[in-house]
Design an enzyme around this catalytic site. Structure first.
Site, short mmCIF file in Angstrom:
data_model
loop_
_atom_site.label_atom_id
_atom_site.label_comp_id
_atom_site.label_asym_id
_atom_site.label_seq_id
_atom_site.Cartn_x
_atom_site.Cartn_y
_atom_site.Cartn_z
N ARG A 39 0.81 -1.21 0.00
CA ARG A 39 0.00 0.00 0.00
C ARG A 39 0.85 1.27 0.00
NH1 ARG A 39 -2.39 -4.03 2.70
NH2 ARG A 39 -4.61 -4.38 2.27
N HIS A 92 -0.88 -2.61 -4.43
CA HIS A 92 -0.29 -3.44 -5.49
C HIS A 92 -0.34 -2.78 -6.87
CE1 HIS A 92 0.44 -6.45 -2.59
NE2 HIS A 92 -0.73 -7.04 -2.60
N HIS A 117 3.41 -12.60 -5.82
CA HIS A 117 2.29 -12.74 -4.87
C HIS A 117 1.74 -14.17 -4.85
CE1 HIS A 117 -1.18 -11.53 -2.48
NE2 HIS A 117 -0.66 -10.32 -2.40
N SER A 118 2.63 -15.15 -4.85
CA SER A 118 2.18 -16.54 -4.76
C SER A 118 1.59 -16.84 -3.39
CB SER A 118 3.34 -17.49 -5.04
OG SER A 118 3.70 -17.45 -6.40
N TYR A 119 0.52 -17.64 -3.42
CA TYR A 119 -0.06 -18.19 -2.20
C TYR A 119 0.49 -19.60 -2.04
CZ TYR A 119 -3.54 -14.42 -1.89
OH TYR A 119 -4.18 -13.21 -1.76
N GLU A 156 5.86 -12.23 0.87
CA GLU A 156 6.09 -11.23 -0.17
C GLU A 156 7.34 -10.40 0.15
OE1 GLU A 156 2.22 -9.16 -0.97
OE2 GLU A 156 1.57 -10.54 0.61
#
Length: 315
Positions: A61, A86, A157-159, A280
């Protein structure tokens, strides 16, 4: 289009939509370590989650969606209450069509040209993202060059989940003892606190569910190193697999996906809270507006690059 790279240890699938990591498969166990979708339209339908995407120009942010650079004020698009998140929601890098620059058996390079004024940021900027396999590692690296000074702070931004239904019984270790609190809108504050005796303490391996039980809405906070050295930032493990995360970026944001809600995931799965977590690596959130942190500033005509590396180990 989805491209596949692989070696003896890993298969990775990458989409040119958002330079997105769709699959990360450990060949020995057959485990896919990241969330994703088989159908591209599902990435668009779940745009708020940024699942697997290369996000930018600025990860996290920016407060009030504004900043001052070289004495000039810039006003950005708002997509997260009064802030920008983002790089601009469904208009950020995560939802652009990237161009394939090169492809080999073990590496793909994708690029995107971001025009001056896009989402409010200054400078015409070319961005490149590479995914490279080497032995049991996947390195995600980005670089950029701009014709004006600008903000440049990308992340992947992989989960991540290690083949379980959720992360609650997995163990996490984070290799710093400092974190940043957030305000009511999840904007990171200009404040660094010790993790000791809090839910944010992962200085030793902790069962994630135990720490989350001390929170109302999970963890969505920055962990602080504030140096540009190569470092091991985090390790996630269960009884079968361990994933280590290395980066030269100064900090790392942990998001335990409390707000995640997505249908039609891979292998017929729906995703909800705590299905996975995000590690991240990035610059200090809203650091462009604070005094005491490394600034995510890309200088005119000076290329920069940074990386995040995943190392997969069997246990």
């Amino acid at each position: 289009m989805i491209y596949t790279i692989e070696n003896e240890y890993i298969t990775a699938c990458i989409s040119d939509l958002g330079a997105t990591l769709v699959k990360l498969i450990d060949k020995k166990s057959g485990t896919d370590l990241v969330l994703g979708f088989e159908d591209e339209k599902d990435y668009l339908l779940n745009s708020g989650a940024n699942i697997g995407a290369s996000v930018g120009r600025n990860a996290n942010r920016i407060g009030n969606a504004e900043f001052v650079l070289n004495g000039t004020g810039y006003h950005l698009t708002k997509n997260d209450n009064n802030n920008q998140l983002h790089g601009g929601g469904d208009k950020g890098f995560a939802f652009k069509r990237w161009t394939k620059e090169s492809l080999s058996e073990t590496e793909i390079v994708l690029s995107y040209y971001s025009k001056d004024g896009e989402e409010g940021f200054p400078g015409n900027m070319k961005v490149s993202v590479s995914y490279q396999l080497r032995n049991n590692t996947l390195t995600w690296a980005y670089s950029g060059i701009s014709d004006e000074d600008t903000v440049f702070n990308m992340t992947n931004h992989s989960y991540i989940c290690l083949g379980d239904d959720n992360i609650l019984n997995q163990e996490l270790r984070i290799y710093t003892d400092r974190y940043s609190p957030v305000d009511e809108y999840s904007l990171t504050k200009d404040e660094v606190l010790p993790v000791k005796d809090t839910a944010f303490d992962f200085t030793d391996y902790r069962r994630i569910g135990d720490n989350l039980s001390m929170t109302e809405k999970g963890i969505d906070n920055n962990y602080v190193w504030e140096n540009m050295d190569e470092k091991l930032q985090a390790s996630l493990r269960n009884d079968r697999i361990q994933l280590d995360v290395y980066s030269d970026l100064p900090d790392m944001h942990l998001y335990t996906a409390y707000y995640l809600s997505a249908k039609n995931g891979k292998y017929g799965k729906d995703y909800d809270k705590y299905s996975a977590l995000c590690l991240e690596s990035q610059f200090y959130p809203n650091g462009i507006n604070y005094k005491d942190y490394i600034k995510p500033i890309l200088k005119k005509n000076k290329a920069v690059s940074h990386y995040i590396r995943y190392e997969i180990k069997e246990r």
